[in-house]
Design an enzyme around this catalytic site. Sequence first.
Site, PDB file in Angstrom:
ATOM      1  CD  GLU A 200     -33.083   9.691 -14.796  1.00 46.42           C
ATOM      2  OE1 GLU A 200     -32.045   9.740 -15.351  1.00 46.42           O
ATOM      3  OE2 GLU A 200     -33.345  10.424 -13.730  1.00 46.42           O
ATOM      4  CD  GLU A 307     -35.622  11.170  -9.001  1.00 45.38           C
ATOM      5  OE1 GLU A 307     -35.095  12.171  -9.250  1.00 45.38           O
ATOM      6  OE2 GLU A 307     -35.480   9.970  -8.987  1.00 45.38           O
TER       7      GLU A 307
HETATM    8  O1  G3I Z   1     -20.059  14.391  -2.375  1.00 46.55           O
HETATM    9  C1  G3I Z   1     -19.240  14.935  -3.206  1.00 46.55           C
HETATM   10  C2  G3I Z   1     -18.516  16.013  -2.357  1.00 46.55           C
HETATM   11  O2  G3I Z   1     -17.549  15.566  -1.506  1.00 46.55           O
HETATM   12  C3  G3I Z   1     -17.634  17.053  -3.599  1.00 46.55           C
HETATM   13  O3  G3I Z   1     -17.101  17.933  -2.966  1.00 46.55           O
HETATM   14  C4  G3I Z   1     -18.938  17.542  -4.604  1.00 46.55           C
HETATM   15  C5  G3I Z   1     -18.293  18.203  -5.472  1.00 46.55           C
HETATM   16  O4  G3I Z   1     -18.883  18.263  -6.737  1.00 46.55           O
HETATM   17  O5  G3I Z   1     -19.491  16.287  -4.983  1.00 46.55           O
HETATM   18  C6  G3I Z   1     -20.289  15.590  -4.159  1.00 46.55           C
HETATM   19  O6  G3I Z   1     -20.886  14.408  -4.903  1.00 46.55           O
HETATM   20  C7  G3I Z   1     -21.900  14.686  -5.561  1.00 46.55           C
HETATM   21  C8  G3I Z   1     -23.165  14.043  -4.906  1.00 46.55           C
HETATM   22  O7  G3I Z   1     -24.284  14.194  -5.893  1.00 46.55           O
HETATM   23  C9  G3I Z   1     -23.593  14.507  -3.544  1.00 46.55           C
HETATM   24  O8  G3I Z   1     -24.048  15.735  -3.538  1.00 46.55           O
HETATM   25  C10 G3I Z   1     -21.564  14.235  -7.003  1.00 46.55           C
HETATM   26  O9  G3I Z   1     -20.685  14.865  -7.529  1.00 46.55           O
HETATM   27  C11 G3I Z   1     -22.900  14.452  -7.821  1.00 46.55           C
HETATM   28  O10 G3I Z   1     -22.475  13.747  -8.918  1.00 46.55           O
HETATM   29  C12 G3I Z   1     -23.997  13.768  -7.390  1.00 46.55           C
HETATM   30  O11 G3I Z   1     -25.183  14.071  -8.100  1.00 46.55           O
HETATM   31  C13 G3I Z   1     -26.459  13.470  -7.676  1.00 46.55           C
HETATM   32  C14 G3I Z   1     -27.054  12.736  -9.086  1.00 46.55           C
HETATM   33  O12 G3I Z   1     -28.217  12.422  -9.077  1.00 46.55           O
HETATM   34  C15 G3I Z   1     -26.145  11.950  -9.903  1.00 46.55           C
HETATM   35  O13 G3I Z   1     -26.095  10.632  -9.352  1.00 46.55           O
HETATM   36  C16 G3I Z   1     -27.334  14.208  -6.780  1.00 46.55           C
HETATM   37  O14 G3I Z   1     -26.882  14.395  -5.678  1.00 46.55           O
HETATM   38  C17 G3I Z   1     -28.578  13.505  -6.811  1.00 46.55           C
HETATM   39  O15 G3I Z   1     -29.583  14.405  -6.409  1.00 46.55           O
HETATM   40  C18 G3I Z   1     -29.146  13.210  -8.452  1.00 46.55           C
HETATM   41  O16 G3I Z   1     -30.559  12.489  -8.372  1.00 46.55           O
HETATM   42  C19 G3I Z   1     -30.871  12.048  -9.631  1.00 46.55           C
HETATM   43  C20 G3I Z   1     -31.926  10.814  -9.276  1.00 46.55           C
HETATM   44  O17 G3I Z   1     -30.868   9.982  -8.498  1.00 46.55           O
HETATM   45  C21 G3I Z   1     -32.594  10.453 -10.592  1.00 46.55           C
HETATM   46  N1  G3I Z   1     -33.176  11.382 -11.212  1.00 46.55           N
HETATM   47  C22 G3I Z   1     -32.580  12.621 -11.496  1.00 46.55           C
HETATM   48  C23 G3I Z   1     -31.910  13.282 -10.008  1.00 46.55           C
HETATM   49  C24 G3I Z   1     -31.469  14.707 -10.081  1.00 46.55           C
HETATM   50  O18 G3I Z   1     -30.393  14.614 -11.042  1.00 46.55           O
END
Ligand code: G3I
Length: 407
Positions: A200, A307
Amino acid sequence: MWLIVSTLALSPGVEAADRPALLKDAFKDYFAVGAAVNRSMVTGGAAFRRSAEQNEMDVALLKEQFNQISPENDLKWQLVHPREGADGFDFGPADSFVNFGLSNRMQIVGHTLVWHSQTPNWVFAGTNPPPASATNTTPSPAVGAAATNGPGLARFGRGFGGYTGPRASREELLQRMRDHIHTVVGRYKGKIKTWDVVNEALADGTGTNVLRNSLWLQIVGPDFIAKAFEYAHEADPDAILRYNDYGLENPEKRKKLIALIKMLQARKAPVHAIGSQAHINVSTSFEIMDQALTEIATLGLPIHITELDVNSAQSGQRNTGADIANNAATAQGNLVADADKKLADAYGGIFRAFVKHRNAVKMVTFWGVNDAVSWRAQGKPLLFDGNNQPKPAFDAVIAEAKLSTSK
Ligand code: G3I
């Protein structure tokens, strides 16, 4: 129950025609079909939004339908390398991910080495005063504060480039990047065969800036991208190195991709594949995807759909971004009318385009195995529902494989 049916279907007495279709088999002559996996899927137990039993069923579906995996979060810098120094790595979950892929004979992708988001503040910190023009309003925790390993935002950090303190020099930041890439890629050399090296880096919108205004760009300069590829190639000369971005269905963003990759090719940076995230919505058609793939293929590199998900929420229909902060809201609220049919039509058209471009498209990865574990669960964007039952979109995708083999 789908999984039970398919287990029965594997018994010798069951006619081939009665066997439920499997994505990985249906497209085996064209491309790998994979899914992003969360931590619990590779370590076992209960997950965010899933009980231990549900997680077990998700894993069964993953093994049944897919032959490739990407880690949804556990190889991001924030998680794998939260602290500075030789002891700063937390490889446990990433090791489980890789071991899971190896034991199940799946292609394993590493996601991601250099990104503006999910990068701990220490990486950018140093002694150079930030320029007066550093205008980021996001409150930034003290350096190292985001390195805690607790749940939620503390664990993942608000790492959207929000660090505003004194900065590392170009040389220091490049050294940290090189150390990170060499350590992480080196650890999984020969196991992780494909890496999202830079994620990105392109600017959104119709402006003239090709690159996103990130701390990587500000501190190192535009060659941070080429450097990342060079370091990854040094660490594993056999790995397939991808540039990965979203919104490439949008002609403006695509022009920027093509400009960037041509620039990298001109300086002989080892970029081996284009990753097109394809976080799209139900109005994405065969024509839109066909046009995107036709233009991206002119770069002469394999294309990986990295993705894939298709948002069915009403509020998400104009959104083509993938930043979690901006996008979360677009997967809320009601679904579009006739959502199952629209989703099936969209997926059918998209897969028709993938098959048409099979000489270029070598991998298609869904961003999650089912709607329940998706990052935009409320937009119900995947082929399986929260009970792991196939939706009409699944049939539409399989139909495209059958259509292509009957031609
Ligand atoms: O695991 C915790 C959980 O314990 C807590 O209760 C909950 C509350 O919000 O959060 C959970 O963590 C989250 C995690 O995903 C697991 O679900 C984080 O807050 C959240 O920031 C994290 O988001 C990830 C995001 O990237 C940011 O890194 C998403 O899972 C993931 O699908 C997303 O993936 C990205 C790719 O890496 C790059 N391209 C875009 C794509 C979508 O945004």
